[in-house]
Motif scaffolding. Sequence first.
Motif, PDB file in Angstrom:
ATOM      1  N   GLU A 194     120.438 -70.442 -51.300  1.00  0.00           N
ATOM      2  CA  GLU A 194     120.353 -69.942 -49.921  1.00  0.00           C
ATOM      3  C   GLU A 194     118.927 -70.021 -49.391  1.00  0.00           C
ATOM      4  O   GLU A 194     118.703 -70.372 -48.222  1.00  0.00           O
ATOM      5  CB  GLU A 194     120.859 -68.501 -49.860  1.00  0.00           C
ATOM      6  N   LEU A 195     117.944 -69.719 -50.230  1.00  0.00           N
ATOM      7  CA  LEU A 195     116.541 -69.821 -49.840  1.00  0.00           C
ATOM      8  C   LEU A 195     116.197 -71.251 -49.416  1.00  0.00           C
ATOM      9  O   LEU A 195     115.452 -71.472 -48.461  1.00  0.00           O
ATOM     10  CB  LEU A 195     115.646 -69.403 -51.012  1.00  0.00           C
ATOM     11  N   ALA A 196     116.766 -72.238 -50.130  1.00  0.00           N
ATOM     12  CA  ALA A 196     116.455 -73.639 -49.856  1.00  0.00           C
ATOM     13  C   ALA A 196     117.297 -74.208 -48.724  1.00  0.00           C
ATOM     14  O   ALA A 196     116.776 -74.810 -47.782  1.00  0.00           O
ATOM     15  CB  ALA A 196     116.669 -74.461 -51.132  1.00  0.00           C
ATOM     16  N   LEU A 197     118.619 -74.022 -48.808  1.00  0.00           N
ATOM     17  CA  LEU A 197     119.554 -74.675 -47.877  1.00  0.00           C
ATOM     18  C   LEU A 197     119.775 -73.872 -46.595  1.00  0.00           C
ATOM     19  O   LEU A 197     120.184 -74.430 -45.580  1.00  0.00           O
ATOM     20  CB  LEU A 197     120.890 -74.902 -48.602  1.00  0.00           C
ATOM     21  N   GLY A 198     119.506 -72.573 -46.666  1.00  0.00           N
ATOM     22  CA  GLY A 198     119.718 -71.718 -45.500  1.00  0.00           C
ATOM     23  C   GLY A 198     121.041 -70.979 -45.533  1.00  0.00           C
ATOM     24  O   GLY A 198     121.285 -70.107 -44.702  1.00  0.00           O
TER      25      GLY A 198
END
Length: 480
Positions: A194-198
């Motif tokens: 989630e931190l990377a992909l949103g």
Amino acid sequence: MGIVAGLDSSPDFTRIVVCDADTGAVLKQGYAAHPVEGGGRASDVDPQAWLLSLGEAAGGGLLEGVQAIGVSSQQNAVVPLDAQGNTVRPAMVGGDKRAQVAAADLVDALGGREAWAQAVGCVPQAAQPVTKLRWLNKTEPDAALRTAVLLQAHDWLVWQLLGRPVRRTTDRGGASGTGYWSAATGAYRADLVELALGHQAMLPEVIGPSEAAGTTPEGLLISAGTGETMAAAFGLGIGLGDAVVSLGASGSVMAVHPEALVDNSGMITSLADATGMHLPVVTTLNAVRTLRGAAEMLGLGDLESLSDLAMKSTPGAHGLVLLPYLEGERTPNLPHTAGTLSGLRRESMKPEHLARAAFEGMLCGLADALDVLRGRGVEVRRVFLLGAAAELSAVQAAAPALFGAQVVVPQPADYAAIGAARQAAWALGVSQGTLDPRTPPMWQGPAAQVLEPGEELAVGQAVRQQYVSVREQTYPGAFR
């Protein structure tokens, strides 16, 4: 048990080996290059190209009689799928320089290198899937938003071979390179996706080394699959006490270890292997590029000529020491430095001494990487030396004494495809009740040259100390 196959889908080609399931003897092979479309970026690849070359490599009835197949594939390739299982965009592959800023963003977003090392056993690099997802989120937000499922190359190929079932799988080895699965805990870090992909995305189920991903309608068993590095280690048959030094333009050192290593400096990437053990890896930015640079500097056309010239010198190169940090360096962490040539005296200013210093500098840099692992309790009794440069006489003359270990130079072979076949044999044996799920099949080892340090050990360690002294004077505390 019968006949099994191993498939290695590398960045440029597919190779298939068909092996005797009991001994590992290679019975036949197939090969096909991936089709290349003009105008496409090398970092973006339509995964259908992998299927096309797979079909071509398996042509001519290559897989007739095969009972199980294993899949090895290039690491760090991310295939983003939508909710229907279609690719959202081309697969993002290779050491993607576009993602360098995204890597730095991720490091900062979680609170630094140490936080990442603790979370998943590695610090984000531009090539890693987690970093590519951050790049996708920042530069192609619409594609990122439509991404519902994340697969790596070998996951996607296994899924395709099984007819795109609802269940999607991966293995520990492949998962450990993503940057969002921890080899230490054996669990995904969905918060890092989630931190990377949103946003969250579906991730493949991580199955055990000897488990099958499934069976095709025709009855062909498909094993878990794994990344190329893990498959090659499995194909070589390395175990506790073994390390593998790969001589490419850059270098890598990996070893088998019973537990995951958390390294707050970020020098060690804590990968899992294809057997249930761990595979800590340390990389250097400068290996064969050091030799190529020296050859050009001396006006030599190839590395064989450089090797022949180096053999006219003596160990220690008359005091000439090359710190081979030509592209900066990752081990030690000196990203903005340059190489250093030390010990210039009138008697040392000869071509053969510079040639010898290039070989010794490259090998001492890799010995530094080996020592990072040794310093964390990794036992190294035997070093497998891979790459075309491993055949050079100057490498073979110096490596055992500089590494302080027996050196094994295996004959060239596609060890990743062989490792994939060995995994297939394991899954087949377990399914038939003839093999233990904790013990892989005992296949014959590779044909190899074995080199011992012997009487040269003391001389080699003196050369190594000469190198360490220059490194400490030039970059004091680089490894602290």
